[in-house]
Design an enzyme around this catalytic site. Structure first.
Site, PDB file in Angstrom:
ATOM      1  N   ASP A  45      -2.442 -11.027  -1.758  1.00  0.00           N
ATOM      2  CA  ASP A  45      -2.914 -10.448  -0.420  1.00  0.00           C
ATOM      3  C   ASP A  45      -4.606 -10.202  -0.605  1.00  0.00           C
ATOM      4  OD1 ASP A  45      -1.571  -8.706   1.950  1.00  0.00           O
ATOM      5  OD2 ASP A  45      -3.632  -7.977   1.429  1.00  0.00           O
ATOM      6  N   PHE A 101       3.255   1.607 -11.328  1.00  0.00           N
ATOM      7  CA  PHE A 101       3.564   1.097 -12.848  1.00  0.00           C
ATOM      8  C   PHE A 101       2.428   0.923 -13.787  1.00  0.00           C
ATOM      9  CE2 PHE A 101       6.442  -0.684  -9.590  1.00  0.00           C
ATOM     10  CZ  PHE A 101       7.684  -0.269 -10.092  1.00  0.00           C
ATOM     11  N   HIS A 155      -6.418  -7.693   0.454  1.00  0.00           N
ATOM     12  CA  HIS A 155      -6.608  -6.424  -0.105  1.00  0.00           C
ATOM     13  C   HIS A 155      -5.645  -6.045  -1.475  1.00  0.00           C
ATOM     14  CE1 HIS A 155      -6.373  -6.183   4.350  1.00  0.00           C
ATOM     15  NE2 HIS A 155      -7.507  -5.443   4.276  1.00  0.00           N
ATOM     16  N   ASP A 204      -0.127 -10.628  -6.714  1.00  0.00           N
ATOM     17  CA  ASP A 204      -0.405  -9.973  -5.399  1.00  0.00           C
ATOM     18  C   ASP A 204      -1.748 -10.882  -4.957  1.00  0.00           C
ATOM     19  OD1 ASP A 204      -1.675  -8.458  -3.276  1.00  0.00           O
ATOM     20  OD2 ASP A 204      -0.317  -6.929  -3.826  1.00  0.00           O
ATOM     21  N   VAL A 258       6.091  -3.602 -16.965  1.00  0.00           N
ATOM     22  CA  VAL A 258       5.711  -4.402 -15.644  1.00  0.00           C
ATOM     23  C   VAL A 258       4.237  -4.759 -15.735  1.00  0.00           C
ATOM     24  CG1 VAL A 258       5.538  -3.807 -13.038  1.00  0.00           C
ATOM     25  CG2 VAL A 258       7.648  -2.809 -14.593  1.00  0.00           C
ATOM     26  N   HIS A 294       0.832  -1.027   0.036  1.00  0.00           N
ATOM     27  CA  HIS A 294       0.094   0.075   0.000  1.00  0.00           C
ATOM     28  C   HIS A 294       0.881   1.387   0.009  1.00  0.00           C
ATOM     29  CE1 HIS A 294      -3.542  -2.331   0.560  1.00  0.00           C
ATOM     30  NE2 HIS A 294      -3.045  -2.757   1.671  1.00  0.00           N
ATOM     31  N   SER A 321      -3.381  -8.395  -9.415  1.00  0.00           N
ATOM     32  CA  SER A 321      -4.062  -8.389  -7.925  1.00  0.00           C
ATOM     33  C   SER A 321      -5.115  -9.373  -7.837  1.00  0.00           C
ATOM     34  CB  SER A 321      -4.043  -7.043  -7.401  1.00  0.00           C
ATOM     35  OG  SER A 321      -4.403  -7.184  -6.175  1.00  0.00           O
ATOM     36  N   ASP A 354      -4.049 -13.006   4.412  1.00  0.00           N
ATOM     37  CA  ASP A 354      -5.086 -12.548   5.176  1.00  0.00           C
ATOM     38  C   ASP A 354      -6.265 -12.571   4.491  1.00  0.00           C
ATOM     39  OD1 ASP A 354      -4.324 -10.813   3.106  1.00  0.00           O
ATOM     40  OD2 ASP A 354      -4.320  -8.781   4.312  1.00  0.00           O
TER      41      ASP A 354
HETATM   42 ZN   LIG Z   1      -3.921  -7.465   3.135  1.00  0.00          ZN
END
Ligand SMILES: [Zn+2]
Length: 388
Positions: free
Chosen positions: A170, A181, A172, A168, A187, A134, A191, A259
């Site tokens: 995660d 990027f 979040h 990613d 790149v 973040h 997510s 998480d």
């Molecule tokens: Zn998280």
């Protein structure tokens, strides 16, 4: 001789600590490392100490005024009203002594991991102290000061000329890395996260596909609250394979927030250990298939530090060592070492209790919604294929 994998760690990584009651707690790294040691999966030779990122390196992804402000806060010299503009001294990201040094060490750990892999000393490198996705160019956010992945990707580009796929998982949205990027075609950020409808940071919609020359190199897979293992893994497997095939990276960097588990107190996903067994093993396959094995992994979120994170993060290292996911009881001496300190009963086995939660009536609806989302989010790739 080239190693399979290296584990970046020093006790100083625990200095990144907002307070004793803050949910972001780096003790999870010690718990994970101790678990690996007690199952004889790691030795002292596998561990490499992280270096501290230099200011020049931090500037690759951060604004000079922001860095100056963090340094002042670090020394207790920041006026309260100034910090808020830079996202520091907030409820989420409070000021703590030496926060500049502690944050720069987490970045340095990921840079150490990059050098180990790109110089060919190891196939894979793991920095569980990193994953602060973040962190923005000029602002701290959501427990993250400096963004180690953003700095590391810039470093990979400048020093090694590499084309990077950032993945990613995660719960979040990986917003800081995405925006860093957003207009860079070299790149690709991917997510998978709980939809931002009710969850911080609120972004990560499928229509965030990149900008200008970078259009088509930002992928978002927002899944519904209460998503369970099968649907999560369908989105993960399909998206990572199609995006890697489309983007053809030189190296992958994975952010491994833990998480998305049912026990996590900050999110609403219903994952179990099954997703954490599979996430790193598929990442390794992708690295082998497209990047001659080059894979750097970092940590991230994960707020049930006793029952979830050590078992989940141990899987990343075991995957790097090409070991299958263990089953049955955890090492008895790990359980006895930590049970006294844990506020909850530890899970005594690698698997979660079955069932972990009561069946969800909306399961079919959620699975279908995620499948439709997946199809729409991959529209660019699939449409290109049809046109070719
Ligand atoms: Zn998280």
């Amino acid at each position: 001789m080239k190693k399979d994998a290296v584990f970046i760690y020093s006790e100083d990584q625990l200095n990144y600590s907002f307070s004793d009651t803050h949910p972001f707690n780096q003790k999870r790294i010690i718990l994970t490392l101790d678990l690996l040691k007690k199952m004889q999966a790691i030795t002292d030779e596998d561990i490499i100490r992280p270096r501290i990122a230099t200011e020049e390196e931090l500037l690759l992804a951060h604004d000079v005024k922001f860095i100056e402000t963090v340094k002042k806060a670090s020394k207790g010299e920041l006026q309260e009203n100034v910090g808020a503009i830079y996202g520091i001294g907030t409820e989420d990201t409070p000021i703590f002594p030496n926060m500049h040094e502690a944050s720069a060490l987490l970045v340095g750990g990921t840079l150490t991991a990059v050098d180990e892999v790109m110089n060919g000393r190891a196939n894979y490198a793991l920095n569980l102290g990193g994953g602060l996705h973040h962190g923005f160019h000029g602002k701290a956010s959501g427990f993250c000061v400096y963004n180690d992945s953003s700095v590391a990707i810039k470093y990979l580009q400048q020093k090694y000329g590499a084309r990077v796929l950032y993945i990613d998982t995660d719960a979040h949205h990986g917003d800081g890395v995405q925006w860093s990027f957003y207009d860079d075609p070299n790149v690709c950020t991917l997510s998978i996260h709980e939809t931002g409808r009710y969850l911080f940071p609120g972004t990560g919609h499928i229509t965030e596909r990149g900008n200008g020359k970078g259009y088509g190199t930002s992928f978002n897979f927002p899944i519904d609250a209460f998503t369970e293992d099968e649907s999560f893994l369908e989105v993960y497997r399909t998206s990572i394979k199609e995006v890697a095939e489309y983007f053809q990276p030189d190296v992958i960097l994975t952010q491994n927030g833990a998480d998305a588990h049912y026990f996590d107190p900050l999110t609403h996903l219903y994952g179990t250990m099954a997703i954490y067994n599979e996430i790193p093993r598929i990442a390794r396959e992708i690295a082998e298939q497209y990047c001659e094995g080059r894979w750097i992994a970092v940590g991230g979120g994960g707020y049930d530090i006793w029952r979830v994170v050590p078992r989940a993060w141990a899987q990343i290292w075991l995957a790097m060592k090409k070991l299958p996911a263990p089953t049955g009881p955890l090492p008895a001496d790990w359980l006895t070492s930590w049970q006294g300190e844990s506020p909850v009963p530890l899970i005594p086995t690698w698997e979660d209790p079955d069932p972990l939660y009561e069946a969800i009536p909306r399961k079919k609806e959620i699975t279908e919604k995620n499948a439709q989302m997946l199809n729409r989010a991959l529209y660019i790739i699939r449409n290109e294929k049809i046109n070719k």
